[in-house]
Write an enzyme that holds these catalytic residues in place. Structure first.
Site, PDB file in Angstrom:
ATOM      1  N   ASP A  14     -10.516  -1.447   5.893  1.00  0.00           N
ATOM      2  CA  ASP A  14     -10.443  -0.085   5.375  1.00  0.00           C
ATOM      3  C   ASP A  14     -11.643   0.697   5.892  1.00  0.00           C
ATOM      4  O   ASP A  14     -12.677   0.114   6.230  1.00  0.00           O
ATOM      5  CB  ASP A  14     -10.429  -0.086   3.841  1.00  0.00           C
ATOM      6  CG  ASP A  14      -9.893   1.234   3.283  1.00  0.00           C
ATOM      7  OD1 ASP A  14     -10.684   2.205   3.197  1.00  0.00           O
ATOM      8  OD2 ASP A  14      -8.710   1.301   2.947  1.00  0.00           O
ATOM      9  N   ARG A  64       0.704  10.183  -0.447  1.00  0.00           N
ATOM     10  CA  ARG A  64       1.313  11.392  -1.017  1.00  0.00           C
ATOM     11  C   ARG A  64       0.716  11.727  -2.372  1.00  0.00           C
ATOM     12  O   ARG A  64       0.364  10.834  -3.134  1.00  0.00           O
ATOM     13  CB  ARG A  64       2.820  11.198  -1.186  1.00  0.00           C
ATOM     14  CG  ARG A  64       3.586  11.359   0.070  1.00  0.00           C
ATOM     15  CD  ARG A  64       5.026  11.779  -0.206  1.00  0.00           C
ATOM     16  NE  ARG A  64       5.845  10.695  -0.692  1.00  0.00           N
ATOM     17  CZ  ARG A  64       7.097  10.847  -1.083  1.00  0.00           C
ATOM     18  NH1 ARG A  64       7.651  12.041  -1.072  1.00  0.00           N
ATOM     19  NH2 ARG A  64       7.803   9.818  -1.499  1.00  0.00           N
ATOM     20  N   ASN A  77      -2.245  12.091   9.373  1.00  0.00           N
ATOM     21  CA  ASN A  77      -1.920  10.687   9.584  1.00  0.00           C
ATOM     22  C   ASN A  77      -1.610  10.328  11.031  1.00  0.00           C
ATOM     23  O   ASN A  77      -1.786   9.190  11.446  1.00  0.00           O
ATOM     24  CB  ASN A  77      -0.775  10.265   8.666  1.00  0.00           C
ATOM     25  CG  ASN A  77      -1.231  10.140   7.223  1.00  0.00           C
ATOM     26  OD1 ASN A  77      -2.420  10.311   6.926  1.00  0.00           O
ATOM     27  ND2 ASN A  77      -0.326   9.853   6.317  1.00  0.00           N
ATOM     28  N   VAL A 100       3.781   1.260   7.935  1.00  0.00           N
ATOM     29  CA  VAL A 100       4.130   1.635   6.560  1.00  0.00           C
ATOM     30  C   VAL A 100       3.762   3.094   6.292  1.00  0.00           C
ATOM     31  O   VAL A 100       4.401   3.778   5.504  1.00  0.00           O
ATOM     32  CB  VAL A 100       3.415   0.705   5.548  1.00  0.00           C
ATOM     33  CG1 VAL A 100       3.713   1.132   4.107  1.00  0.00           C
ATOM     34  CG2 VAL A 100       3.834  -0.744   5.764  1.00  0.00           C
ATOM     35  N   ASN A 102       3.160   7.120   6.247  1.00  0.00           N
ATOM     36  CA  ASN A 102       4.142   8.206   6.318  1.00  0.00           C
ATOM     37  C   ASN A 102       3.640   9.408   7.111  1.00  0.00           C
ATOM     38  O   ASN A 102       2.439   9.644   7.166  1.00  0.00           O
ATOM     39  CB  ASN A 102       4.501   8.656   4.899  1.00  0.00           C
ATOM     40  CG  ASN A 102       5.456   7.698   4.218  1.00  0.00           C
ATOM     41  OD1 ASN A 102       6.451   7.307   4.798  1.00  0.00           O
ATOM     42  ND2 ASN A 102       5.148   7.316   2.984  1.00  0.00           N
ATOM     43  N   ARG A 133      14.929  -0.554  -3.370  1.00  0.00           N
ATOM     44  CA  ARG A 133      15.078   0.454  -4.428  1.00  0.00           C
ATOM     45  C   ARG A 133      16.559   0.712  -4.714  1.00  0.00           C
ATOM     46  O   ARG A 133      16.953   0.887  -5.874  1.00  0.00           O
ATOM     47  CB  ARG A 133      14.368   1.739  -4.007  1.00  0.00           C
ATOM     48  CG  ARG A 133      12.845   1.618  -4.082  1.00  0.00           C
ATOM     49  CD  ARG A 133      12.136   2.834  -3.534  1.00  0.00           C
ATOM     50  NE  ARG A 133      10.697   2.734  -3.805  1.00  0.00           N
ATOM     51  CZ  ARG A 133       9.763   3.449  -3.183  1.00  0.00           C
ATOM     52  NH1 ARG A 133      10.113   4.322  -2.245  1.00  0.00           N
ATOM     53  NH2 ARG A 133       8.499   3.302  -3.481  1.00  0.00           N
ATOM     54  N   HIS A 157      13.322   7.538   6.733  1.00  0.00           N
ATOM     55  CA  HIS A 157      12.653   7.187   5.473  1.00  0.00           C
ATOM     56  C   HIS A 157      12.095   8.472   4.853  1.00  0.00           C
ATOM     57  O   HIS A 157      10.897   8.719   4.833  1.00  0.00           O
ATOM     58  CB  HIS A 157      11.529   6.186   5.758  1.00  0.00           C
ATOM     59  CG  HIS A 157      10.760   5.769   4.537  1.00  0.00           C
ATOM     60  ND1 HIS A 157      11.343   5.178   3.447  1.00  0.00           N
ATOM     61  CD2 HIS A 157       9.431   5.858   4.251  1.00  0.00           C
ATOM     62  CE1 HIS A 157      10.417   4.907   2.539  1.00  0.00           C
ATOM     63  NE2 HIS A 157       9.246   5.328   3.000  1.00  0.00           N
TER      64      HIS A 157
END
Length: 294
Positions: A14, A64, A77, A100, A102, A133, A157
């Site tokens: 990170d 988000r 991003n 992963v 967005n 989901r 997505h």
């Protein structure tokens, strides 16, 4: 991934000082409680620690906030993605990359173009999560045991671009239409499409449990060469009538990454929705050129 002992070592990187080291220490202290012995390493911005990785999962980027669409994240991003991909390739040139972050389909496309890697080694995770989901909401609609429910989501997505395939959904092989009304099934579709936004509104940021589990499942499929059929964002070259785009379709995932894109028969309505979804993803992809990310 650590608890399931998917890999011999999991490295967390990170940009925020101490965050990865702290999270990994916390996880390591659960080893005897959860009965796993995966080697855990945390690092602040040090990609050398992840050298020679077989699989790299990229979640980097701002999450988000309530009311935001995935597409609104692209400017920030895209820049982050390019820097991360450059470091990943530098230290792990043979890695398979799972995206992963967005907007997932567009950033998968960017990762492919920026890395120069074969299309089989860049995979977007979205469909795996969206399908999970969908199964959740199908189980609620039908009253069935969730582990007997099967369903698939293809397309982009995004809240308006994903396509839950009711026509292919089953309860242990029996069509879901035998267990729930058309209205209930349509509600399951709508709930699936806003599944991420619903969680963002409830908890104030992006979800993590299900996305993490979806990524772990994909990593396991790759490392153990499971040849699993998983809906995920793949680079298309004519499949489903689409060219030069990363978008969600069913694919066989194994040790080489995307080993085969599976063609399924879509209804006329589903095919039209898929074409519209591709147009929307392309529109977001065009922003990459506008901001000179490509």
């Amino acid at each position: 991934m650590a608890c399931r002992e998917v890999a011999s070592e999991v490295v967390l990187i990170d940009i925020k000082e101490g965050l990865s080291e702290g999270k990994m220490l916390d996880m390591y202290q659960t080893s005897t409680l959860m009965d796993f012995d995966t080697k855990l390493t945390g690092a602040t911005n040090d990609y050398k620690k992840s050298a020679n990785s077989d699989v790299v999962v990229i979640t980097s980027g701002i999450p988000r906030k309530p009311g935001m669409t995935r597409e609104e994240l692209i400017g920030t991003n895209a820049s982050i993605m390019k820097g991360v991909v450059e470091n990943v390739i530098k230290y792990s040139p043979r890695a398979i990359i799972i995206v992963v972050a967005n907007p997932m389909d567009t950033l998968t496309y960017l990762a492919l173009k920026a890395s120069g890697l074969p299309k089989s080694r860049i995979i977007g995770m979205g469909g795996a999560l969206d399908s999970s989901r969908f199964k959740c909401y199908l189980a609620k609609a039908t009253g069935a045991n969730i582990n007997n429910v099967d369903g698939m989501v293809i397309g982009g997505h995004g809240d308006t671009t994903m396509i839950p395939l009711v026509s292919k959904a089953t309860v242990n092989g029996v069509p879901v239409s035998q267990f729930a009304s058309k209205k209930k099934l349509q509600e399951a579709v709508q709930n699936t499409m806003v599944g991420g936004a619903t969680l963002t509104k409830l908890i104030g940021t992006s979800a993590w449990y299900a996305p993490g589990a979806a990524a772990a499942m994909m990593v396991e499929a790759i490392l153990n060469d499971q040849k699993k059929l998983i809906p995920c964002s793949c680079y298309l070259e004519g499949e489903y009538g689409q060219e030069d785009i990363c978008i969600g379709v069913p694919a066989i995932i194994g040790r080489k990454g995307i080993e085969k894109i599976v063609k399924i028969e879509l209804t006329k309505e589903e095919a039209e929705k898929f074409a519209a979804s591709a147009d929307a993803v392309r529109k977001t992809n065009n922003v990459l050129h506008e901001i000179k990310a490509l």
